[in-house]
Write an enzyme that holds these catalytic residues in place. Structure first.
Site, PDB file in Angstrom:
ATOM      1  N   ARG A   1       0.773  -1.241   0.000  1.00 55.46           N
ATOM      2  CA  ARG A   1       0.000   0.000   0.000  1.00 55.46           C
ATOM      3  C   ARG A   1       0.806   1.294   0.000  1.00 55.46           C
ATOM      4  NH1 ARG A   1      -3.761  -1.019   5.020  1.00 55.46           N
ATOM      5  NH2 ARG A   1      -1.839  -2.018   5.717  1.00 55.46           N
TER       6      ARG A   1
ATOM      7  N   ARG B   1      -4.993  -1.952  -7.315  1.00 56.56           N
ATOM      8  CA  ARG B   1      -6.091  -2.285  -6.398  1.00 56.56           C
ATOM      9  C   ARG B   1      -7.410  -1.618  -6.799  1.00 56.56           C
ATOM     10  NH1 ARG B   1      -8.300  -4.319  -3.410  1.00 56.56           N
ATOM     11  NH2 ARG B   1      -8.061  -3.851  -1.192  1.00 56.56           N
TER      12      ARG B   1
ATOM     13  N   ASP C   1      -0.711 -13.660   1.519  1.00 49.86           N
ATOM     14  CA  ASP C   1      -1.191 -13.281   2.844  1.00 49.86           C
ATOM     15  C   ASP C   1      -1.122 -14.504   3.738  1.00 49.86           C
ATOM     16  OD1 ASP C   1      -2.771 -10.899   4.231  1.00 49.86           O
ATOM     17  OD2 ASP C   1      -3.650 -12.777   4.918  1.00 49.86           O
TER      18      ASP C   1
ATOM     19  N   TYR D   1      -6.323 -15.481  14.691  1.00 49.61           N
ATOM     20  CA  TYR D   1      -7.232 -14.887  13.710  1.00 49.61           C
ATOM     21  C   TYR D   1      -8.462 -15.769  13.487  1.00 49.61           C
ATOM     22  CZ  TYR D   1      -4.475 -10.894  12.076  1.00 49.61           C
ATOM     23  OH  TYR D   1      -3.819  -9.683  11.991  1.00 49.61           O
TER      24      TYR D   1
END
Length: 360
Positions: free
Chosen positions: A35, A44, A82, A160
């Site tokens: 980013r 994106r 990821d 998570y």
């Protein structure tokens, strides 16, 4: 046997990972593809996050973006993916909104039955596309720099999967360890098995260094870390190394157990990782003493130093290089991932300062 790829032109990272004294410290940064780069944000606009992760050509493009943007300054590429592709492959649904959100987190041990009992990493789309992206990217890099593969640490993934997303306290995940210790160990072991298979396959696909990101390690007491987390990290290093050696691969491994600095000496003594990653809460000189030459080190500037202006960045890099010293086995990096608001010109200056102050 390994696939045929272009010859590697810059092996600084791999030599440093093996503890060798290099002409300067190799440098890369966690989340370097992402980013803070305008070219990533442009992409994106027309592609979802997990779409990029699961489309090899797009993952390759994003992985290459920082290598091109900082031409001649980076010493590694890290595949764009990821850590949550592992829970996805285990049967959980994750969306980005904008952070990760599990639509059906695990609430009690009974929910673990919903997970796939066994994951074939070559068949699971979420993982198979990572291998395809690695092979494509390794070819497209043309040997410019080595390519890093990675997975999340089992405890971080566990947290998570139970919390359903990121949180400050992680109290739901931690309460599992206290309420359901045996069930927690079983789930951690199940996740660990997938991580091992995933990392081995990444090396087969072309990854030249493997990193385990256990970014939530520091959320636990030392007792709970050693009881629940350390066995899985130890097992990953041991089994991945053994399996790759049997297949004729020699791939260095890095363990980044963020903020578990109390465990540095123990990890150096009792695991087979070549490199230990450090956050910014410990001095390089202290970490050198703790590992006693048993592993190389990676890190560990505060990511926020990149907001400190050219003078602040230069001073921090110079001081950090002096702290690690000139005995080799240091990979310059941040102590965690780069944040989205950093200006690319300040990142470039950071790289230039590492080149300047880590010369030996």
């Amino acid at each position: 046997m390994s696939k045929q790829f272009p010859a590697l032109k810059n092996d600084l990272l791999l030599r440093a990972a093996r503890g060798e004294k290099t002409e300067r410290a190799p440098v890369w940064i966690m989340r370097q593809a992402g980013r803070h780069l305008p070219e990533f944000m442009k992409l994106r606009e027309s592609h979802g996050f997990f779409e990029i992760c699961q489309t090899p050509s797009l993952a390759c493009e994003v992985t290459l973006q920082p290598v091109r943007h900082y031409t001649g300054l980076l010493d590694a590429a890290i595949i764009f993916s990821d850590i949550l592709v592992v829970p996805q492959a285990m049967g959980m649904h994750v969306i980005m909104q904008p952070g990760p959100h599990f639509t059906e987190p695990l609430n009690t041990p009974e929910d673990v039955k919903k997970l796939k009992a066994k994951v074939d990493v070559q068949e699971a789309m979420e993982l198979r596309t990572v291998f395809e992206a690695i092979t494509l990217t390794r070819t497209e890099l043309a040997g410019e720099v080595p390519l890093i593969g990675f997975c999340g640490g089992p405890w971080t993934l566990f947290a998570y999967m139970i919390e359903g997303g990121g949180t400050r306290a992680w109290n739901k995940a931690k309460s599992w360890l206290f309420k359901y210790p045996e069930e927690s160990k079983a789930l951690l072991d199940q996740i660990t098995t997938v991580c091992i298979d995933f990392l081995v396959a990444q090396a087969h696909a072309g990854a030249q260094l493997l990193q385990v990101f256990d970014t939530n390690a520091g959320e636990l007491t030392p007792y709970d870390f050693y009881t629940f987390v350390f066995p899985s990290l130890q097992r990953i290093g041991k089994e991945v190394k053994e399996r790759l050696k049997a297949d004729g691969y020699d791939v260095p491994m890095t363990l980044f157990a963020k903020s578990a600095n109390y465990a540095i000496a123990h990890c150096a003594e009792n695991t087979v990782y070549d490199v230990l990653g450090l956050d910014w809460r410990i001095e390089g000189s202290e970490a050198r003493t703790l590992v006693n030459g048993k592993t190389a080190l990676q890190g560990n500037l505060d990511p926020d130093i990149l907001y400190g202006g050219r003078d602040g960045i230069e001073a921090a890099v110079k001081r950090t290089a002096e702290s690690f010293g000139d005995s080799g086995g240091w990979i310059a990096n941040l102590g965690h991932g780069i944040t989205p608001g950093v200006k690319p010109e300040d990142v470039e200056w950071f790289f230039q300062c590492v080149h300047k102050y880590s010369k030996r």
